[in-house]
Design an enzyme around this catalytic site. Sequence first.
Site, PDB file in Angstrom:
ATOM      1  N   LYS A   1       1.441 -41.040  -2.781  1.00  0.00           N
ATOM      2  CA  LYS A   1       2.181 -40.219  -2.001  1.00  0.00           C
ATOM      3  C   LYS A   1       3.844 -40.536  -2.024  1.00  0.00           C
ATOM      4  O   LYS A   1       4.363 -40.368  -3.315  1.00  0.00           O
ATOM      5  CB  LYS A   1       1.861 -40.133  -0.378  1.00  0.00           C
ATOM      6  CG  LYS A   1       0.270 -40.305  -0.368  1.00  0.00           C
ATOM      7  CD  LYS A   1      -0.440 -39.129  -0.488  1.00  0.00           C
ATOM      8  CE  LYS A   1      -1.827 -39.072  -0.819  1.00  0.00           C
ATOM      9  NZ  LYS A   1      -2.538 -39.879   0.192  1.00  0.00           N
TER      10      LYS A   1
ATOM     11  N   ASP B   1      -1.712 -48.914   7.532  1.00  0.00           N
ATOM     12  CA  ASP B   1      -1.376 -48.029   6.566  1.00  0.00           C
ATOM     13  C   ASP B   1      -0.215 -47.482   6.901  1.00  0.00           C
ATOM     14  O   ASP B   1       0.156 -46.639   7.671  1.00  0.00           O
ATOM     15  CB  ASP B   1      -2.719 -47.152   6.690  1.00  0.00           C
ATOM     16  CG  ASP B   1      -2.524 -46.177   5.400  1.00  0.00           C
ATOM     17  OD1 ASP B   1      -1.447 -45.714   5.053  1.00  0.00           O
ATOM     18  OD2 ASP B   1      -3.491 -45.464   5.152  1.00  0.00           O
TER      19      ASP B   1
ATOM     20  N   ARG C   1      -6.804 -57.427 -16.456  1.00  0.00           N
ATOM     21  CA  ARG C   1      -7.572 -57.006 -15.024  1.00  0.00           C
ATOM     22  C   ARG C   1      -6.716 -58.063 -14.005  1.00  0.00           C
ATOM     23  O   ARG C   1      -6.820 -57.628 -12.671  1.00  0.00           O
ATOM     24  CB  ARG C   1      -8.750 -57.119 -15.290  1.00  0.00           C
ATOM     25  CG  ARG C   1      -9.611 -56.991 -13.930  1.00  0.00           C
ATOM     26  CD  ARG C   1     -11.055 -56.406 -13.984  1.00  0.00           C
ATOM     27  NE  ARG C   1     -11.983 -57.058 -15.006  1.00  0.00           N
ATOM     28  CZ  ARG C   1     -12.637 -58.177 -14.977  1.00  0.00           C
ATOM     29  NH1 ARG C   1     -12.414 -58.765 -13.830  1.00  0.00           N
ATOM     30  NH2 ARG C   1     -13.002 -58.826 -15.877  1.00  0.00           N
TER      31      ARG C   1
ATOM     32  N   TYR D   1      -7.219 -41.362   8.246  1.00  0.00           N
ATOM     33  CA  TYR D   1      -7.521 -40.616   6.929  1.00  0.00           C
ATOM     34  C   TYR D   1      -8.942 -40.741   6.740  1.00  0.00           C
ATOM     35  O   TYR D   1      -9.565 -41.862   6.723  1.00  0.00           O
ATOM     36  CB  TYR D   1      -6.791 -41.470   5.842  1.00  0.00           C
ATOM     37  CG  TYR D   1      -6.945 -41.036   4.374  1.00  0.00           C
ATOM     38  CD1 TYR D   1      -6.081 -39.703   4.260  1.00  0.00           C
ATOM     39  CD2 TYR D   1      -7.690 -41.398   3.599  1.00  0.00           C
ATOM     40  CE1 TYR D   1      -5.892 -39.091   3.080  1.00  0.00           C
ATOM     41  CE2 TYR D   1      -7.719 -40.928   2.167  1.00  0.00           C
ATOM     42  CZ  TYR D   1      -6.810 -39.703   2.079  1.00  0.00           C
ATOM     43  OH  TYR D   1      -7.048 -39.320   0.758  1.00  0.00           O
TER      44      TYR D   1
HETATM   45  C1  LIG Z   1      -3.828 -40.387   0.272  1.00  0.00           C
HETATM   46  C2  LIG Z   1      -3.955 -41.446   1.694  1.00  0.00           C
HETATM   47  C3  LIG Z   1      -5.032 -42.505   1.532  1.00  0.00           C
HETATM   48  C4  LIG Z   1      -5.866 -42.842   0.286  1.00  0.00           C
HETATM   49  O1  LIG Z   1      -5.093 -43.115  -0.903  1.00  0.00           O
HETATM   50  P1  LIG Z   1      -5.463 -42.744  -2.451  1.00  0.00           P
HETATM   51  O2  LIG Z   1      -4.152 -42.993  -3.134  1.00  0.00           O
HETATM   52  O3  LIG Z   1      -5.571 -40.987  -2.469  1.00  0.00           O
HETATM   53  O4  LIG Z   1      -6.747 -43.503  -2.961  1.00  0.00           O
HETATM   54  C5  LIG Z   1      -5.031 -43.603   2.434  1.00  0.00           C
HETATM   55  N1  LIG Z   1      -4.324 -43.427   3.496  1.00  0.00           N
HETATM   56  C6  LIG Z   1      -3.565 -42.428   3.779  1.00  0.00           C
HETATM   57  C7  LIG Z   1      -2.860 -42.237   5.123  1.00  0.00           C
HETATM   58  C8  LIG Z   1      -3.238 -41.349   2.776  1.00  0.00           C
HETATM   59  O5  LIG Z   1      -2.446 -40.400   3.096  1.00  0.00           O
END
Ligand SMILES: *Cc1c(COP(=O)(O)O)cnc(C)c1O
Length: 395
Positions: A212, A187, A62, A115
């Site tokens: 992504k 982000d 962890r 998001y």
């Molecule tokens: C998908 C996404 C998230 C969340 O990510 P997860 O891996 O699904 O938890 C946060 N911000 C953006 C811009 C995203 O496209």
Amino acid sequence: MKDREEDEDWIFTSAVRGGETPEKFHGALATPIYRASVYQFDDPISANEIHEGHKPGYFYGRMGTPTQSALESAICELERGEAAIGLASGMSAISSLLLTILKPGDHVLAPRSIYASTSALMKQILAPLGISIDFVNETDPAAWRAAATRQTKLVYAETPTNPMLTLVDLPALVQLAREYELISVVDNTFATPFNQRPIEMGVDFVVHSATKYLGGHADVVAGIAIGHQATIEKIRWHTAKLLGGIIAPDTASLVHRGLKTLPIRMQRHNANALAVARFLEQHSEVIKVHYPGLKSHVQYELALRQMRGFGGLIAFEVANYQRACQMLEKVKLCRLAVSLGDVSTLIQHSASMTHASLSKQHREAAGISDGLIRLSVGIERADDIISDLDQALAC
Ligand SMILES: *Cc1c(COP(=O)(O)O)cnc(C)c1O
């Protein structure tokens, strides 16, 4: 523009070599996957030092593994950050970072277009803890400034935004953060460090859904937070340690592998998306195309200033709900799916899928018309994607 691009080509080498230390692993060119959950100590004194985080080393899964550390040092090189931590998902990265920085009484500024799960985290988890949030019109630097108060601790941005592909002016955000002594978080999931590096522009922390583009092949769920070392270590030794949402070693290895081809994939995503956006823009069935790389985008000049390329995401509008659904029934190559950043082209209809839980009125307030379709353009042959959209748009 050309000179600048050539200067930035260091990223192709860093992506391939970052975080890899074959000399530590019997010459292995890819860091091995350490599934071990427990590591033995040499002696009680070093056991104590490692356990307290005063000496590098591993003792419990962890708290990190060599596979996780390799990924963390690779992403630091690409985002130009001091330190990074790999987590179980994008949401784990965002929540761990925000819960580490914020305390009751603090105030946060965030974009109106954000998001959906991040906005829900703020409203449903942070707000009940006594942290207040104001959602501002992200495209207007004056709106951010007007909403700042003496309690404001953090500015949170996403750029380009989901799903309308609007931009937040990052130099203006950094300026505001400096003036008001705010912590800034961006982000960078949509842009990736290939197209935009917020930390180089003065942003404090970057978060990613590595699910992504970083992973890139629709086969992992993972997240990463990058930025000042003291805070990242506080996540590792406090927040993530206690909340527990750490990245698994197999997942860390897949994301690290994804990083190696990130620049070459992004180059292709950028080129394909621009070609598709130009095709859609001249199509008679398409009412409007939202893509930061088009001259018609209201923030095109800003896109040129803060992005190297404009990414793989496009939003476009057809006449109405029914036309959008008809189109989605007809696509063959494009896959009807949520998410983004995969090598395959993904297509979705916001009103019936990702934003179906909002009322039509709420959707319209966010600029999401019933005919809005979002494309995550993949790395297939551009002409194949265009032909598929062309046949699907035909009445
Ligand atoms: C998908 C996404 C998230 C969340 O990510 P997860 O891996 O699904 O938890 C946060 N911000 C953006 C811009 C995203 O496209």
